[in-house]
Scaffold this motif. Sequence first.
Motif, PDB file in Angstrom:
ATOM      1  N   ALA A  35       5.051 -10.443  -4.368  1.00 32.37           N
ATOM      2  CA  ALA A  35       5.484  -9.037  -4.315  1.00 32.37           C
ATOM      3  C   ALA A  35       6.562  -8.759  -5.351  1.00 32.37           C
ATOM      4  CB  ALA A  35       5.982  -8.697  -2.908  1.00 32.37           C
ATOM      5  N   GLU A  36       7.462  -9.729  -5.530  1.00 36.42           N
ATOM      6  CA  GLU A  36       8.552  -9.514  -6.492  1.00 36.42           C
ATOM      7  C   GLU A  36       8.079  -9.624  -7.946  1.00 36.42           C
ATOM      8  OE1 GLU A  36      12.435 -11.380  -5.127  1.00 36.42           O
ATOM      9  OE2 GLU A  36      10.986 -12.084  -3.649  1.00 36.42           O
ATOM     10  N   SER A  37       6.841 -10.028  -8.139  1.00 31.38           N
ATOM     11  CA  SER A  37       6.250  -9.974  -9.487  1.00 31.38           C
ATOM     12  C   SER A  37       5.624  -8.609  -9.733  1.00 31.38           C
ATOM     13  CB  SER A  37       5.175 -11.054  -9.641  1.00 31.38           C
ATOM     14  OG  SER A  37       5.743 -12.335  -9.641  1.00 31.38           O
ATOM     15  N   GLY A  38       5.581  -7.788  -8.692  1.00 26.66           N
ATOM     16  CA  GLY A  38       5.000  -6.442  -8.828  1.00 26.66           C
ATOM     17  C   GLY A  38       3.587  -6.321  -8.284  1.00 26.66           C
ATOM     18  N   ILE A  39       3.122  -7.365  -7.592  1.00 26.39           N
ATOM     19  CA  ILE A  39       1.760  -7.314  -7.032  1.00 26.39           C
ATOM     20  C   ILE A  39       1.864  -6.851  -5.574  1.00 26.39           C
ATOM     21  CG2 ILE A  39      -0.294  -8.680  -6.485  1.00 26.39           C
ATOM     22  CD1 ILE A  39       0.548 -10.555  -8.804  1.00 26.39           C
ATOM     23  N   PRO A  40       1.166  -5.781  -5.224  1.00 28.86           N
ATOM     24  CA  PRO A  40       1.299  -5.268  -3.853  1.00 28.86           C
ATOM     25  C   PRO A  40       0.840  -6.288  -2.811  1.00 28.86           C
ATOM     26  CG  PRO A  40      -0.030  -3.783  -5.231  1.00 28.86           C
ATOM     27  CD  PRO A  40       0.220  -5.024  -6.031  1.00 28.86           C
ATOM     28  N   THR A  41       1.484  -6.287  -1.651  1.00 32.44           N
ATOM     29  CA  THR A  41       1.009  -7.115  -0.539  1.00 32.44           C
ATOM     30  C   THR A  41      -0.232  -6.430   0.038  1.00 32.44           C
ATOM     31  OG1 THR A  41       2.440  -5.979   1.017  1.00 32.44           O
ATOM     32  CG2 THR A  41       3.326  -7.993   0.005  1.00 32.44           C
ATOM     33  N   TYR A  42      -0.784  -7.009   1.093  1.00 31.43           N
ATOM     34  CA  TYR A  42      -2.008  -6.441   1.676  1.00 31.43           C
ATOM     35  C   TYR A  42      -1.710  -5.447   2.787  1.00 31.43           C
ATOM     36  CZ  TYR A  42      -4.465  -9.867  -1.021  1.00 31.43           C
ATOM     37  OH  TYR A  42      -4.956 -10.576  -2.074  1.00 31.43           O
ATOM     38  N   ARG A  43      -0.704  -5.826   3.618  1.00 35.68           N
ATOM     39  CA  ARG A  43      -0.426  -5.010   4.802  1.00 35.68           C
ATOM     40  C   ARG A  43       0.924  -4.326   4.667  1.00 35.68           C
ATOM     41  NH1 ARG A  43      -3.160  -9.358   5.590  1.00 35.68           N
ATOM     42  NH2 ARG A  43      -5.227  -9.033   6.446  1.00 35.68           N
TER      43      ARG A  43
END
Length: 238
Positions: A24-32
Amino acid sequence: MDELKLDLRDFHRIVFFTGAGLSAESGIPTYRGHGGVWAEYNYEDFACQQAFLRDPEKVWDFHDKRRAKVAACEPNAGHRAIAEVQRTKPETVIITQNIDGLHQRAGATNVIELHGSLWRVRCEDEDLVVPNDQVPIEPRRCTCGAYWRPDIVWFGDMLDPGNIERAIRALQKCDLLISVGTSGVVYPAADLPRIAMESGATTIEINLEDTRVSRLYQHRIRHAASAALAALTETPIC
Ligand code: APR
């Protein structure tokens, strides 16, 4: 991190079990949760075999977008801290639910990708799996004429039994399990801490918040993954 005084030098066979919160801190959204992939997209239309059979172009459009997003992101301090632990303790195993390949881009090896990889495609007609990092993927069909399928474990798919076996073996041998950034709702996330505990390992959960599986861990760190991992492993954050 004051609440947990733990020296990694005391452990020799560490397993990291990672989920979307790590990236997430790389900018990739989580799923939930808020801003999660499944809040925006219905998995039944984009991430299951039936959707692919119904409309492979639509499913590929979605995965091409995800490839483009991930390709524009970099591993963060958390991925680097894990790779550094593995460099100094080569028996370290990484079990990940992430399909983004950021562990490997941070220099990690021996990564068990439970849910497959965005960066491999599969031809089911020929039983063929190949690496592919094109963004967008072109052509979308194998030379045999069938559509490539992302080599990802979608909803309703079986996990690769070989991967499960490797993961269980690593957990049975480990002396420390560190789970990072997973909600623990998807199989086998709830089983992994149990296996490690039964084998006598110390277990730690790093997450911003309590999860459904928190009670299965002996120690809980409520900080962002990168800061918690950097503190735990004493690696620099930048
Ligand atoms: N640091 C630590 N934890 C974080 C951070 C952060 N910076 N940001 C988010 N989290 C936590 C959230 O609190 C949540 O518990 O990460 C978790 C992310 O949960 P999910 O979105 O459910 O991701 P994950 O557990 O990896 O999902 C498992 O579900 O849909 C499938 O195949 C998909 O692999 C995925 C699987």
